[in-house]
Write a protein that holds these residues in place. Structure first.
Motif, PDB file in Angstrom:
ATOM      1  N   TYR A  31      -6.752 -17.385 -11.909  1.00 18.51           N
ATOM      2  CA  TYR A  31      -6.128 -16.164 -12.403  1.00 18.51           C
ATOM      3  C   TYR A  31      -5.956 -15.129 -11.300  1.00 18.51           C
ATOM      4  N   ALA A  32      -6.959 -14.960 -10.457  1.00 15.64           N
ATOM      5  CA  ALA A  32      -6.877 -13.954  -9.388  1.00 15.64           C
ATOM      6  C   ALA A  32      -5.722 -14.266  -8.439  1.00 15.64           C
ATOM      7  N   ALA A  33      -5.536 -15.540  -8.109  1.00 17.20           N
ATOM      8  CA  ALA A  33      -4.426 -15.931  -7.232  1.00 17.20           C
ATOM      9  C   ALA A  33      -3.094 -15.679  -7.926  1.00 17.20           C
ATOM     10  N   TYR A  34      -3.022 -15.988  -9.210  1.00 16.75           N
ATOM     11  CA  TYR A  34      -1.799 -15.749  -9.980  1.00 16.75           C
ATOM     12  C   TYR A  34      -1.471 -14.256 -10.002  1.00 16.75           C
ATOM     13  N   ALA A  35      -2.462 -13.435 -10.345  1.00 20.12           N
ATOM     14  CA  ALA A  35      -2.228 -11.991 -10.440  1.00 20.12           C
ATOM     15  C   ALA A  35      -1.816 -11.416  -9.089  1.00 20.12           C
ATOM     16  N   ASP A  36      -2.451 -11.870  -8.024  1.00 23.03           N
ATOM     17  CA  ASP A  36      -2.097 -11.416  -6.675  1.00 23.03           C
ATOM     18  C   ASP A  36      -0.661 -11.812  -6.343  1.00 23.03           C
ATOM     19  N   HIS A  37      -0.278 -13.032  -6.675  1.00 21.85           N
ATOM     20  CA  HIS A  37       1.084 -13.512  -6.422  1.00 21.85           C
ATOM     21  C   HIS A  37       2.107 -12.650  -7.164  1.00 21.85           C
ATOM     22  N   ILE A  38       1.857 -12.375  -8.436  1.00 21.71           N
ATOM     23  CA  ILE A  38       2.796 -11.573  -9.235  1.00 21.71           C
ATOM     24  C   ILE A  38       2.929 -10.170  -8.637  1.00 21.71           C
ATOM     25  N   ARG A  39       1.820  -9.568  -8.269  1.00 21.18           N
ATOM     26  CA  ARG A  39       1.871  -8.206  -7.699  1.00 21.18           C
ATOM     27  C   ARG A  39       2.627  -8.164  -6.377  1.00 21.18           C
ATOM     28  N   ARG A  40       2.446  -9.205  -5.546  1.00 19.72           N
ATOM     29  CA  ARG A  40       3.107  -9.228  -4.229  1.00 19.72           C
ATOM     30  C   ARG A  40       4.582  -9.583  -4.308  1.00 19.72           C
ATOM     31  N   THR A  41       4.911 -10.594  -5.109  1.00 14.85           N
ATOM     32  CA  THR A  41       6.278 -11.111  -5.074  1.00 14.85           C
ATOM     33  C   THR A  41       7.166 -10.653  -6.221  1.00 14.85           C
ATOM     34  N   HIS A  42       6.567 -10.126  -7.271  1.00 12.19           N
ATOM     35  CA  HIS A  42       7.334  -9.647  -8.418  1.00 12.19           C
ATOM     36  C   HIS A  42       6.823  -8.264  -8.837  1.00 12.19           C
ATOM     37  N   PRO A  43       6.998  -7.256  -7.998  1.00 13.65           N
ATOM     38  CA  PRO A  43       6.430  -5.937  -8.311  1.00 13.65           C
ATOM     39  C   PRO A  43       7.006  -5.299  -9.573  1.00 13.65           C
TER      40      PRO A  43
END
Length: 73
Positions: A31-43
């Motif tokens: 989940y942490a990797a997913y949330a980080d990915h969404i925040r970085r690539t889909h602001p």
């Protein structure tokens, strides 16, 4: 001069790798990797909550909503 990680840090890293691997084997992503990915690539998008993420991965694993005929049980 770089300091070598101590045994406790190395065990913590190993433990995280083993747990992450086990989760991936049963279809649960990090989940942490997913949330980080969404925040970085889909602001413009907000990440799913942890419960929503768990259900989404579980549904994907067991073919919920899938019309191709796959069923686990």
């Amino acid at each position: 001069m770089l300091q070598q990680p101590n045994l406790r840090d190395r065990l913590r890293t190993l433990s995280k790798c083993v747990c992450d691997g086990a989760r991936l084997m049963v279809g649960q992503g990090d989940y942490a990797a997913y949330a980080d990915h969404i925040r970085r690539t889909h602001p413009d998008r907000s990440p799913m909550t942890e419960v929503e993420f768990f259900r989404n991965r579980e549904n994907a694993r067991f073919g919920v909503g899938n019309t191709s005929g796959f069923r686990c049980c």
